[in-house]
Design an enzyme around this catalytic site. Structure first.
Site, PDB file in Angstrom:
ATOM      1  CB  SER A   1      44.692  39.113  43.403  1.00 33.19           C
ATOM      2  OG  SER A   1      45.728  39.376  44.336  1.00 33.19           O
TER       3      SER A   1
ATOM      4  CE1 TYR B   1      43.642  34.768  46.597  1.00 36.26           C
ATOM      5  CE2 TYR B   1      45.530  36.185  46.173  1.00 36.26           C
ATOM      6  CZ  TYR B   1      44.182  36.031  46.386  1.00 36.26           C
ATOM      7  OH  TYR B   1      43.357  37.127  46.382  1.00 36.26           O
TER       8      TYR B   1
END
Length: 253
Positions: free
Chosen positions: A137, A150
């Site tokens: 990501s 995250y």
């Protein structure tokens, strides 16, 4: 080009969003697709679509965070030419308001889940080589507000990609990662609804505009890059991360 005929591809989280798009595209390109999904119903829905188009697909209901389940699943599959570690969950919070249970949950699915699949797939790939793609990501590369757990998990994915790529050069196993920015999936819609109730339209527009290109990505765009990186045409590519981010990392001012 990008023909996957004769290859067996394992895709985690193939029941929706990016995983669904990758599963569909790989099947269209000739791969025998194995979907590993926590939700058997979601996985079967993707499989039904693939089968209706003449593709070869099987669904395996398993929790990627549970090593015994993952090991049994890969043992049943047998041969693995391609592994796509896509399954993952999100979390909103900074280091102060991230509860231990939430941190552990993100770690178990996003980090340990990828490890479990790598641990099971690499010995099978050593017999004949293979390609691994991990979904990282932009959160692995830039600081995002309220994405502590995250970001931790996706930074780990990025680092594991480099480690596996380096360790298995002699075994003809390539390992790369893709770092998407916001991609419009049912996951994103649910995430917005859960965390920003009553502000859905406003938040969707804000997240869309956070990419300099002015919109979110499409699952099919991630799938197209995944196809290249897992194909023989990318045989000279390993240990690389590809930002698929609409300019987010380099062009935001």
């Amino acid at each position: 080009m990008f023909n996957l005929s004769g290859k067996t591809a394992v895709i985690t989280g193939g029941g929706s969003g990016i995983g669904r798009a990758i599963s569909q595209l790989f099947a269209r390109q000739g791969a025998s697709v194995h979907i590993i999904e926590l939700s058997a119903a979601a996985g079967q829905a993707t499989a039904d679509e693939i089968a209706a188009q003449g593709g070869r697909v099987q669904v395996h209901a398993a929790d990627v965070s549970q090593q015994a389940q993952v090991a049994a699943t890969f043992a049943a599959i047998g041969r693995v030419d391609i592994l796509v570690n896509n399954a993952g969950i999100a979390h909103v919070g900074n280091v102060e308001n991230t509860a231990e249970a939430d941190f552990e949950r993100v770690y178990q699915v996003n980090v340990k889940g990828a490890y479990n699949c790598l641990h099971a797939a690499v010995p099978l790939m050593k017999q004949h080589g293979g390609a691994i793609l991990n979904l990282a990501s932009i959160a692995a590369h830039v600081g995002l507000t309220d994405r502590f757990a995250y970001s931790m998990s996706k930074g780990a994915i990025f680092a594991m990609t480099l480690s596996v790529a380096r360790d298995y050069l002699a075994d003809n196993i390539r390992c790369n990662s893709v770092s998407p920015a916001r991609v419009h999936t049912p996951f994103v819609d649910g995430f917005i609804a859960k965390n920003y109730a009553g502000q859905e339209a406003e938040i969707f527009d804000k997240l869309s505009q956070s990419q300099p290109i002015g919109r979110m990505g499409k699952p099919e765009e991630v799938a197209a890059l995944a196809l290249y990186l897992c194909s023989d045409e990318a045989g000279f590519v390993t240990g690389c991360d590809y930002p698929l981010d609409g300019g987010f990392i380099k062009l935001n001012t």
